[in-house]
Design a protein around this motif. Structure first.
Motif, PDB file in Angstrom:
ATOM      1  N   SER A 147      -3.797  -6.794  -9.864  1.00  0.00           N
ATOM      2  CA  SER A 147      -4.770  -5.899  -9.252  1.00  0.00           C
ATOM      3  C   SER A 147      -6.184  -6.192  -9.739  1.00  0.00           C
TER       4      SER A 147
ATOM      5  N   LYS B 238       3.657  -5.144   0.902  1.00  0.00           N
ATOM      6  CA  LYS B 238       2.686  -4.974  -0.174  1.00  0.00           C
ATOM      7  C   LYS B 238       2.226  -6.347  -0.621  1.00  0.00           C
ATOM      8  N   TYR B 239       1.084  -6.363  -1.275  1.00  0.00           N
ATOM      9  CA  TYR B 239       0.556  -7.617  -1.782  1.00  0.00           C
ATOM     10  C   TYR B 239       0.725  -7.637  -3.291  1.00  0.00           C
ATOM     11  N   ASP B 240       1.362  -8.700  -3.800  1.00  0.00           N
ATOM     12  CA  ASP B 240       1.559  -8.878  -5.234  1.00  0.00           C
ATOM     13  C   ASP B 240       0.420  -9.760  -5.749  1.00  0.00           C
ATOM     14  N   TYR B 241      -0.536  -9.143  -6.468  1.00  0.00           N
ATOM     15  CA  TYR B 241      -1.710  -9.870  -6.950  1.00  0.00           C
ATOM     16  C   TYR B 241      -1.351 -10.912  -8.007  1.00  0.00           C
TER      17      TYR B 241
END
Length: 174
Positions: free
Chosen positions: A1, A13-16
């Motif tokens: 994040s 979802k986006y995995d940073y």
């Protein structure tokens, strides 16, 4: 994040950390109705599309003064448009594309934002063409076409707090 507070809703979802988009069950963490109706239904009433249904993923980012967004293109699994609402401190939306990329212009490719301006200052890399826009507090912009597919974007750190609410559509791998 990248040091900022993040909340994600919808069918992916986006995995940073892994730098990947991951599908998920939208019934587990759906886009809240009050966000969908307040922002997306208002957006679709001023256009011919039904944005309330078109966007399937929402991410809310809360930035402190020292948080920034590094250069990137949103993952292509998120589809052809990225709709962003911005609140709080006004920070420039910086854009760049490799000089070797096609001749697409940024002017007109960022919808509903203040005028985008192409610059090529002496302190900028000769490998990129640079542009910037200045989305105001309580404004929105749409990245589509070359602004979505060719031009990377970034937001620098600032002096105050900023919140962005981003809507995208999961299309997955082709």
């Amino acid at each position: 994040s990248q040091g900022r507070k993040v909340a994600q809703f919808g069918n992916c979802k986006y995995d940073y950390v892994a730098d990947e988009a991951i599908p998920c069950d939208p019934s587990i963490n759906p886009i809240p109705d009050y966000i969908r109706h307040s922002l997306l239904c208002e957006a679709s009433s001023s256009s011919s599309s039904n944005d309330g249904e078109k966007y399937t993923q929402c991410i809310i980012n809360m930035y402190e003064a020292d948080n920034l967004i590094p250069w990137h293109l949103d993952h292509m699994y998120f589809g052809p448009e990225v709709l962003v609402y911005t609140f709080g401190e006004v920070r420039p939306l910086l854009l760049r594309k490799p000089v070797s990329a096609d001749a697409s212009s940024i002017e007109g490719a960022i919808s509903n934002s203040d005028q985008a301006k192409t610059t090529n200052g002496s302190n900028q890399s000769a490998d990129y063409i640079h542009s910037q826009a200045f989305p105001r507090h309580c404004s929105k912009y749409l990245l589509s076409g070359p602004a979505r597919e060719v031009w990377e974007h970034s937001v620098p750190s600032g002096e105050g707090k900023r919140v962005s609410i981003t809507f995208r559509s999961w299309i997955g791998p082709k």
